[in-house]
Design an enzyme around this catalytic site. Sequence first.
Site, PDB file in Angstrom:
ATOM      1  N   LYS A 110       0.941  -1.342  -0.033  1.00 34.16           N
ATOM      2  CA  LYS A 110      -0.341  -0.068   0.100  1.00 34.16           C
ATOM      3  C   LYS A 110       0.974   0.910   0.197  1.00 34.16           C
ATOM      4  O   LYS A 110       1.866   0.926   1.245  1.00 34.16           O
ATOM      5  CB  LYS A 110      -1.131   0.144   1.226  1.00 34.16           C
ATOM      6  N   ILE A 111       0.340   1.946  -0.814  1.00 33.83           N
ATOM      7  CA  ILE A 111       1.447   3.445  -1.094  1.00 33.83           C
ATOM      8  C   ILE A 111       0.108   4.551  -0.749  1.00 33.83           C
ATOM      9  O   ILE A 111      -0.469   4.483  -1.942  1.00 33.83           O
ATOM     10  CB  ILE A 111       2.075   3.513  -2.512  1.00 33.83           C
TER      11      ILE A 111
END
Length: 217
Positions: free
Chosen positions: A83-84
């Site tokens: 997750k970014i």
Amino acid sequence: MQFFIDTANIDEIKQAIDWGILDGVTTNPTLAAKTGRPFMDVVKDILSIVDGPVSLETVSLDTEGMVKEGRFLAELGDNVVVKIPMTKEGMKAVNILEEEGIPTNVTLIFSPMQALIAAKAGASYVSPFIGRLDDISTDGMNLVRDIRTIFDNYGYETEIIAASIRHPIHVLEAAKAGADIATIPFNVLEALFRHPLTDIGIDKFLKDWEKVPNKPF
């Protein structure tokens, strides 16, 4: 539509697996902190029981840090999705990680253009936050509809994860809007099973069954 569970609670994940409806898991630092357990212990437990995608979030805000953390997380399991956050630095990290074959989930999406940018950067998933938009008197589901239209118009394969789900209606509307996935808190997942007429029907069946003579069981 796929159902992910938005939690780091192992017992909740196990129950969802037993129901036969779980396709994946999303987590974040807040959910991990709620467990009161070391982060790595939580992650290893999740990966040991979940076959589908498991989103694990980076905490750095610079590209170098995100890439370093993303590579570390990806080594923990073949089903890890990194997750970014939706930032310029984040999109650089997405491009690098996806080029290395590491799937990414761009989180904190609040506009169609943010989703389009993430798709152009190569993200495997985007996570529009429905509930948080509703909280500020904006129809969060319109965001999902707009993203679906844009992705379909241009053939983007990036999958849409409806996130920040607050109640069953969000799940229903996300399904109607064309979200590929809904990531759902445990209490909402439980609520999807319930309907008062179902309870009434079961109660009637059981009462009628008691009147049947010579029951085999």
